[in-house]
Design a protein around this motif. Structure first.
Motif, PDB file in Angstrom:
ATOM      1  N   GLY A 257     -98.787 -20.815  40.848  1.00 26.76           N
ATOM      2  CA  GLY A 257     -99.009 -20.269  42.180  1.00 26.76           C
ATOM      3  C   GLY A 257     -99.600 -21.235  43.174  1.00 26.76           C
ATOM      4  N   SER A 258     -99.754 -22.517  42.791  1.00 26.35           N
ATOM      5  CA  SER A 258    -100.318 -23.525  43.693  1.00 26.35           C
ATOM      6  C   SER A 258     -99.233 -24.518  44.094  1.00 26.35           C
ATOM      7  CB  SER A 258    -101.466 -24.270  43.014  1.00 26.35           C
ATOM      8  OG  SER A 258    -102.516 -23.380  42.700  1.00 26.35           O
ATOM      9  N   LEU A 259     -99.040 -24.670  45.398  1.00 25.86           N
ATOM     10  CA  LEU A 259     -98.004 -25.541  45.932  1.00 25.86           C
ATOM     11  C   LEU A 259     -98.648 -26.723  46.644  1.00 25.86           C
ATOM     12  CD1 LEU A 259     -94.946 -25.927  46.719  1.00 25.86           C
ATOM     13  CD2 LEU A 259     -95.480 -24.614  48.782  1.00 25.86           C
ATOM     14  N   GLY A 260     -98.159 -27.925  46.363  1.00 23.98           N
ATOM     15  CA  GLY A 260     -98.662 -29.122  47.021  1.00 23.98           C
ATOM     16  C   GLY A 260     -97.636 -29.710  47.969  1.00 23.98           C
ATOM     17  N   PHE A 261     -98.111 -30.211  49.104  1.00 20.77           N
ATOM     18  CA  PHE A 261     -97.229 -30.837  50.088  1.00 20.77           C
ATOM     19  C   PHE A 261     -97.994 -32.002  50.711  1.00 20.77           C
ATOM     20  CE2 PHE A 261     -95.332 -31.360  54.306  1.00 20.77           C
ATOM     21  CZ  PHE A 261     -93.980 -31.299  54.015  1.00 20.77           C
ATOM     22  N   SER A 262     -97.314 -33.138  50.939  1.00 21.39           N
ATOM     23  CA  SER A 262     -98.031 -34.296  51.488  1.00 21.39           C
ATOM     24  C   SER A 262     -97.187 -35.028  52.527  1.00 21.39           C
ATOM     25  CB  SER A 262     -98.428 -35.276  50.375  1.00 21.39           C
ATOM     26  OG  SER A 262     -97.303 -35.977  49.891  1.00 21.39           O
ATOM     27  N   TRP A 263     -97.886 -35.778  53.370  1.00 16.95           N
ATOM     28  CA  TRP A 263     -97.226 -36.626  54.357  1.00 16.95           C
ATOM     29  C   TRP A 263     -98.138 -37.824  54.639  1.00 16.95           C
ATOM     30  CZ3 TRP A 263     -99.514 -31.967  55.305  1.00 16.95           C
ATOM     31  CH2 TRP A 263    -100.558 -31.929  56.232  1.00 16.95           C
ATOM     32  N   VAL A 264     -97.612 -38.828  55.289  1.00 14.51           N
ATOM     33  CA  VAL A 264     -98.373 -40.035  55.607  1.00 14.51           C
ATOM     34  C   VAL A 264     -98.785 -39.988  57.070  1.00 14.51           C
ATOM     35  CG1 VAL A 264     -98.322 -42.550  55.756  1.00 14.51           C
ATOM     36  CG2 VAL A 264     -97.184 -41.385  53.862  1.00 14.51           C
ATOM     37  N   HIS A 265    -100.089 -40.145  57.299  1.00 13.45           N
ATOM     38  CA  HIS A 265    -100.575 -40.144  58.679  1.00 13.45           C
ATOM     39  C   HIS A 265    -100.019 -41.381  59.387  1.00 13.45           C
ATOM     40  CE1 HIS A 265    -103.261 -40.179  62.123  1.00 13.45           C
ATOM     41  NE2 HIS A 265    -103.674 -38.959  61.781  1.00 13.45           N
ATOM     42  N   PRO A 266     -99.374 -41.214  60.552  1.00 14.59           N
ATOM     43  CA  PRO A 266     -98.689 -42.348  61.200  1.00 14.59           C
ATOM     44  C   PRO A 266     -99.623 -43.450  61.675  1.00 14.59           C
ATOM     45  CG  PRO A 266     -98.740 -40.421  62.649  1.00 14.59           C
ATOM     46  CD  PRO A 266     -99.220 -39.959  61.302  1.00 14.59           C
TER      47      PRO A 266
ATOM     48  N   ILE B 163    -101.695 -25.428  48.893  1.00 12.52           N
ATOM     49  CA  ILE B 163    -101.419 -24.046  49.265  1.00 12.52           C
ATOM     50  C   ILE B 163    -101.374 -23.200  48.002  1.00 12.52           C
ATOM     51  CG2 ILE B 163     -99.760 -22.508  50.404  1.00 12.52           C
ATOM     52  CD1 ILE B 163     -98.704 -24.984  51.898  1.00 12.52           C
ATOM     53  N   TRP B 164    -102.185 -22.161  47.963  1.00 16.09           N
ATOM     54  CA  TRP B 164    -102.161 -21.299  46.784  1.00 16.09           C
ATOM     55  C   TRP B 164    -102.441 -19.853  47.176  1.00 16.09           C
ATOM     56  CZ3 TRP B 164    -106.068 -24.494  48.097  1.00 16.09           C
ATOM     57  CH2 TRP B 164    -107.381 -24.022  48.082  1.00 16.09           C
TER      58      TRP B 164
ATOM     59  N   PHE C 187    -102.504 -13.336  49.898  1.00 20.37           N
ATOM     60  CA  PHE C 187    -102.448 -14.156  51.103  1.00 20.37           C
ATOM     61  C   PHE C 187    -102.466 -15.619  50.700  1.00 20.37           C
ATOM     62  CE2 PHE C 187    -106.905 -13.464  50.195  1.00 20.37           C
ATOM     63  CZ  PHE C 187    -107.514 -14.682  50.451  1.00 20.37           C
ATOM     64  N   LEU C 188    -102.255 -16.498  51.676  1.00 24.58           N
ATOM     65  CA  LEU C 188    -102.228 -17.936  51.411  1.00 24.58           C
ATOM     66  C   LEU C 188    -103.577 -18.571  51.684  1.00 24.58           C
ATOM     67  CD1 LEU C 188     -98.887 -19.065  53.108  1.00 24.58           C
ATOM     68  CD2 LEU C 188     -99.256 -18.506  50.700  1.00 24.58           C
ATOM     69  N   ASN C 189    -104.030 -19.409  50.777  1.00 24.43           N
ATOM     70  CA  ASN C 189    -105.115 -20.355  51.032  1.00 24.43           C
ATOM     71  C   ASN C 189    -104.460 -21.693  51.365  1.00 24.43           C
ATOM     72  OD1 ASN C 189    -107.682 -19.106  50.598  1.00 24.43           O
ATOM     73  ND2 ASN C 189    -107.190 -18.954  48.424  1.00 24.43           N
ATOM     74  N   ILE C 190    -104.878 -22.310  52.459  1.00 24.73           N
ATOM     75  CA  ILE C 190    -104.322 -23.611  52.829  1.00 24.73           C
ATOM     76  C   ILE C 190    -105.454 -24.580  53.142  1.00 24.73           C
ATOM     77  CG2 ILE C 190    -102.846 -24.871  54.444  1.00 24.73           C
ATOM     78  CD1 ILE C 190    -101.290 -22.334  54.921  1.00 24.73           C
TER      79      ILE C 190
END
Length: 485
Positions: A339-348, A358-359, A370-373
């Motif tokens: 139930g835990s989703l990870g998402f990443s990006w590089v700060h420009p 997100i879980w 509900f979502l915890n972010i």
């Protein structure tokens, strides 16, 4: 203080309930009929004397029932009983300090706790307050009842705050170094020592009830409320000022503290309009009443409101700088597990990896998920965790089966981060910034009013002017916690 409190691991003993008939009790905060009071105000006059909706701010329906309490205010608290309990509290607080410093073990502290609870029970018995006590669990639960101030407070919380209980757990308070607590997980207000000692809720207990009101509102209405979340204020420049909040606090603290400030100014609107000479607005002993109100407001401003708002402002400013639309669009899904989703990006700009964790979590009353972010650089332990009622992503996470394409989550996650989350941080940051500004203005206003009051109230245009500024800024403070339904 709103806390996430783990369930007790203590074995509960058989519950003891006092069955004594209720005795008359003094010191109630509730209003009684006063034959010498001025006539009731018209609806328009009430609007003028209550321009910042103090009745709503005080959440009076949650704290007292509307029943008449004939004769309850006429007997005084037994001082010997009160002093005996106060001495036990002083001893337990000292033991709590020793325990936190490592100079006392839990068994010795527990003996002090039991002694304090037994003294509390005698004090409550003496004054007819109904309760349950479980000594092994080290807790007293105040029973909802109409014949005592604490009983009415418990009844109001039960009826208006989704069955929230009123409990006294002194060992929890002294080990946490807290005055009072509200646990959303346990649907419980842990009342202060002083509430037991004085047999009525304190301003701190009302503060905790405001947490309950906020959580009920969010839970029942399934709102995306700007104050629905948790912060770990790792960026705050002077962590010692945060006291018990260094490990984190719920975002609605900056709402409840603002309400506390406004509530401490109760009656100020009426005083202001009385000085302006409005028809139908009358205040007895106006100079004394104004002096007392300014003193209460000044004292409340010394509490944690401004400090916590500053901490929220720092975190929201830092996190908002990490949320870049183009960078997020080029981000990637890291994985999904339990139930835990990870998402990443590089700060420009900094080239740091920014991670959005997100879980899912359930509301304690409605059981809705509900979502915890939580967004932060991979190396950072602080930040703000926001809660969102986002049904589509909740369903997608619940429907995920091993082997499904994780990239199917990307568009939804990007949309949420660039819209709901961005809007949340912007809104929260603006409210926190405004609170910091208003707190500073109100502090100056109070001092200016006190100085002007030394010249009396008759024909004192400077006092009227300063009081007008204070009145206006308190209304500005109200706007910082107003959230549409």
């Amino acid at each position: 203080m709103s806390v996430i409190k783990p369930p007790s691991t203590s074995q509960s003993s058989p519950t003891m309930q006092n069955e004594h008939a209720s005795s008359p009790l003094s010191g109630s905060d509730d209003s009684t009929t006063n034959l010498d009071a001025p006539p009731a105000l018209s609806q328009e006059a009430r609007r003028l004397t209550n321009p910042v909706e103090l009745q709503e701010n005080q959440l009076s329906p949650a704290f007292a029932t509307s029943t008449k309490k004939v004769g309850l205010e006429q007997n005084k608290i037994d001082k010997a009983s009160q002093n005996a309990f106060a001495q036990k509290i002083d001893g337990l607080k000292a033991a709590g300090k020793d325990f936190r410093a490592g100079n006392m073990d839990i068994d010795a502290l527990s003996l002090k706790t039991r002694d304090t609870l037994e003294s509390a029970a005698k004090h409550l018995d003496k004054h007819g307050v109904k309760y349950d006590m479980a000594l092994d669990a080290k807790i007293i639960t105040i029973l909802p009842d109409k014949s005592s101030a604490l009983g009415r407070f418990a009844l109001g919380c039960k009826e208006n705050l989704d069955q929230v209980e009123l409990c006294y757990e002194p060992e929890e308070l002294v080990t946490a170094g807290a005055a009072g607590q509200y646990s959303d997980e346990e649907q419980t207000i842990y009342i202060t020592h002083r509430a037991i000692e004085n047999l009525k809720p304190t301003l701190i207990d009302l503060h905790e009830a405001r947490h309950g009101f906020h959580h009920k509102r969010v839970d029942k209405l399934e709102l995306d409320d700007v104050f629905d979340g948790v912060i770990i204020p790792a960026r705050y420049k002077d962590p010692d000022k945060l006291r018990n909040y260094t490990e984190g606090f719920s975002l609605d603290e900056i709402s409840t503290y603002a309400r506390d400030v406004n509530s401490s100014a109760s009656g100020l609107g009426k005083i202001y309009y009385a000085l302006q000479g409005h028809d139908g607005v009358h205040v007895e002993n106006l100079p004394d009443k104004l002096s007392s109100t300014l003193k209460d407001l000044k004292a409340e401003l010394k509490h944690m409101g401004k400090i916590l708002s500053e901490a929220v402002l720092e975190e929201t400013s830092a996190i908002s700088a990490m949320i870049d639309d183009k960078a997020i669009a080029n981000g990637k899904v890291l994985g999904l597990h339990s139930g835990s989703l990870g998402f990443s990006w590089v700060h420009p700009e900094t080239q740091e990896e920014i991670v959005a964790a997100i879980w899912l979590k359930e509301r304690p009353v409605s059981q809705e998920e509900f979502l915890n972010i939580h967004i932060s650089p991979a190396s950072y332990d602080g930040g703000i965790l926001v809660h969102l009622n986002e049904k589509k992503l909740v369903k997608a996470i619940n429907d995920y089966n091993e082997g499904d394409d994780l990239n199917d989550f990307k568009d939804n996650v990007v949309h949420i981060l660039n819209n709901q989350v961005t809007a949340r941080y912007n809104d929260l940051g603006q409210r926190a910034a405004r609170q910091v500004e208003v707190y500073s203005q109100v502090q100056k206003d109070v001092v200016a009013c006190e100085n002007a009051l030394t010249q009396g109230i008759d024909d004192n245009d400077l006092l009227k002017q300063n009081l007008g500024h204070l009145h206006s800024h308190l209304k500005d403070l109200v706007k910082t916690w107003k959230v549409s339904k």
